[in-house]
Motif scaffolding. Structure first.
Motif, short mmCIF file in Angstrom:
data_model
loop_
_atom_site.label_atom_id
_atom_site.label_comp_id
_atom_site.label_asym_id
_atom_site.label_seq_id
_atom_site.Cartn_x
_atom_site.Cartn_y
_atom_site.Cartn_z
N MET A 157 -1.72 16.22 -5.12
CA MET A 157 -0.98 14.97 -5.18
C MET A 157 -1.95 13.80 -5.04
SD MET A 157 2.16 13.78 -2.76
CE MET A 157 1.76 12.21 -2.07
N SER A 158 -1.65 12.67 -5.68
CA SER A 158 -2.51 11.50 -5.56
C SER A 158 -1.73 10.22 -5.84
CB SER A 158 -3.69 11.60 -6.53
OG SER A 158 -3.22 11.45 -7.86
N THR A 159 -2.24 9.12 -5.32
CA THR A 159 -1.72 7.79 -5.66
C THR A 159 -2.92 6.93 -5.99
OG1 THR A 159 -1.80 6.99 -3.38
CG2 THR A 159 0.28 7.99 -4.10
N GLN A 160 -2.75 5.99 -6.90
CA GLN A 160 -3.90 5.26 -7.42
C GLN A 160 -3.68 3.75 -7.46
OE1 GLN A 160 -5.17 7.04 -11.05
NE2 GLN A 160 -7.25 6.38 -10.78
N SER A 161 -4.76 3.00 -7.20
CA SER A 161 -4.79 1.54 -7.36
C SER A 161 -5.88 1.22 -8.37
CB SER A 161 -5.18 0.86 -6.04
OG SER A 161 -4.42 1.33 -4.98
N TYR A 162 -5.69 0.16 -9.13
CA TYR A 162 -6.71 -0.27 -10.09
C TYR A 162 -7.11 -1.70 -9.80
CZ TYR A 162 -5.73 3.74 -13.05
OH TYR A 162 -5.60 5.01 -13.53
N VAL A 163 -8.39 -1.99 -9.98
CA VAL A 163 -8.89 -3.36 -9.90
C VAL A 163 -9.65 -3.63 -11.19
CG1 VAL A 163 -10.33 -5.01 -8.64
CG2 VAL A 163 -9.11 -3.20 -7.38
N LYS A 164 -9.20 -4.61 -11.96
CA LYS A 164 -9.91 -5.01 -13.18
C LYS A 164 -11.20 -5.71 -12.77
CE LYS A 164 -6.84 -4.66 -16.82
NZ LYS A 164 -7.19 -3.32 -17.25
N ILE A 165 -12.29 -5.41 -13.47
CA ILE A 165 -13.58 -6.05 -13.20
C ILE A 165 -13.88 -6.99 -14.38
CG2 ILE A 165 -16.05 -5.72 -12.73
CD1 ILE A 165 -14.16 -4.51 -10.55
N LEU A 166 -13.73 -8.28 -14.11
CA LEU A 166 -14.00 -9.30 -15.13
C LEU A 166 -15.07 -10.29 -14.67
CD1 LEU A 166 -10.25 -10.03 -15.99
CD2 LEU A 166 -11.83 -8.58 -17.29
N ASN A 167 -15.23 -10.43 -13.34
CA ASN A 167 -16.23 -11.35 -12.80
C ASN A 167 -16.73 -10.83 -11.46
OD1 ASN A 167 -14.46 -12.31 -10.65
ND2 ASN A 167 -13.33 -13.33 -12.28
N ALA B 90 -12.57 -5.19 -5.39
CA ALA B 90 -12.57 -3.73 -5.51
C ALA B 90 -13.11 -3.08 -4.23
CB ALA B 90 -13.40 -3.30 -6.72
N ARG B 91 -14.17 -3.66 -3.69
CA ARG B 91 -14.74 -3.16 -2.43
C ARG B 91 -13.70 -3.19 -1.32
NH1 ARG B 91 -20.37 -3.33 -0.85
NH2 ARG B 91 -19.61 -3.89 1.20
N GLN B 92 -12.98 -4.31 -1.24
CA GLN B 92 -11.98 -4.50 -0.19
C GLN B 92 -10.84 -3.49 -0.32
OE1 GLN B 92 -12.63 -6.74 2.38
NE2 GLN B 92 -11.06 -5.42 3.26
N VAL B 93 -10.36 -3.29 -1.53
CA VAL B 93 -9.31 -2.29 -1.76
C VAL B 93 -9.82 -0.91 -1.34
CG1 VAL B 93 -7.95 -1.08 -3.53
CG2 VAL B 93 -8.14 -3.57 -3.61
N GLY B 94 -11.03 -0.57 -1.73
CA GLY B 94 -11.62 0.72 -1.39
C GLY B 94 -11.75 0.91 0.10
N ARG B 95 -12.21 -0.13 0.81
CA ARG B 95 -12.36 -0.05 2.26
C ARG B 95 -11.00 0.16 2.92
NH1 ARG B 95 -16.38 -1.06 5.69
NH2 ARG B 95 -17.57 -2.30 4.21
N ASN B 96 -10.01 -0.61 2.47
CA ASN B 96 -8.66 -0.50 3.05
C ASN B 96 -8.07 0.90 2.85
OD1 ASN B 96 -8.86 -3.16 3.83
ND2 ASN B 96 -7.58 -3.95 2.18
N VAL B 97 -8.23 1.44 1.64
CA VAL B 97 -7.69 2.77 1.34
C VAL B 97 -8.44 3.83 2.16
CG1 VAL B 97 -7.43 4.54 -0.46
CG2 VAL B 97 -6.83 2.15 -0.95
N ALA B 98 -9.76 3.71 2.25
CA ALA B 98 -10.56 4.67 3.03
C ALA B 98 -10.14 4.65 4.50
CB ALA B 98 -12.04 4.35 2.89
N LYS B 99 -9.93 3.45 5.03
CA LYS B 99 -9.52 3.30 6.43
C LYS B 99 -8.13 3.92 6.64
CE LYS B 99 -10.77 -0.60 8.29
NZ LYS B 99 -10.84 -2.00 8.72
N GLN C 288 -16.66 5.01 5.19
CA GLN C 288 -16.10 3.78 4.59
C GLN C 288 -17.22 2.97 3.94
OE1 GLN C 288 -13.61 1.43 7.26
NE2 GLN C 288 -12.85 3.31 8.22
N ALA C 289 -18.35 2.89 4.63
CA ALA C 289 -19.51 2.15 4.09
C ALA C 289 -20.05 2.84 2.83
CB ALA C 289 -20.60 2.02 5.14
N ARG C 290 -20.08 4.16 2.83
CA ARG C 290 -20.55 4.91 1.65
C ARG C 290 -19.63 4.63 0.45
NH1 ARG C 290 -21.56 9.79 5.48
NH2 ARG C 290 -23.82 9.67 5.72
N ILE C 291 -18.34 4.65 0.72
CA ILE C 291 -17.36 4.43 -0.34
C ILE C 291 -17.45 3.00 -0.88
CG2 ILE C 291 -14.86 4.22 -0.77
CD1 ILE C 291 -14.63 6.73 1.22
N THR C 292 -17.55 2.01 0.01
CA THR C 292 -17.62 0.62 -0.46
C THR C 292 -18.94 0.34 -1.18
OG1 THR C 292 -18.33 -0.16 1.73
CG2 THR C 292 -15.99 -0.35 1.23
#
Length: 133
Positions: free
Chosen positions: A1-11, A18-27, A36-40
């Motif tokens: 099972m999985s759930t997913q978030s996407y962050v568009k990278i335009l700038n 994207a880093r912030q979303v990753g840190r929040n999900v990891a936490k 968490q640091a490795r993931i971000t």
């Protein structure tokens, strides 16, 4: 099972987002501060590559539950120029941006699983996974 978030990278600000979303999900999943640091760091490197080499793309952050294990998958996808020599970009110290050259070999070391798929003129998809030990 999985759930997913996407962050568009335009700038560059999208790299931070994207880093912030990753840190929040990891936490949220229960990763320790070191992981968490490795993931971000991984997200930062992959998002920066999208921004520098492809111009735009997206970072997917996926929560994983598999046979009692909990993990986080980071998927970096773009429709950029692609990588002509994957073996070369996977060499330590190789850089085209004048950066530190930790790049993709560094990402591979930080995560438990690493997969790269790239086609010149089509784009690149990098999938990495970290499991809670």
């Amino acid at each position: 099972m999985s759930t997913q978030s996407y962050v568009k990278i335009l700038n560059e600000w999208d790299i931070v987002a994207a880093r912030q979303v990753g840190r929040n999900v990891a936490k949220e999943l229960g990763f320790g501060t070191v992981d968490q640091a490795r993931i971000t760091t991984t997200i930062s490197e992959l998002a920066r590559n999208i921004y520098l080499y492809a111009g735009q793309g997206e970072i997917g952050i996926e929560k994983l539950w598999d046979n009692g294990r909990t993990g986080l998958r980071v998927i970096a996808e773009d429709k950029g120029p692609g990588i002509s020599d994957i073996r070369r970009v996977m060499e330590d110290g190789y850089t085209t941006s004048g950066g530190l050259g930790a790049g993709l070999p560094g990402v591979k070391r930080l995560m438990d699983e690493f997969e790269i798929d790239s086609e010149v003129g089509v784009g690149t998809k990098i999938t990495t996974t970290k499991w809670i030990r």
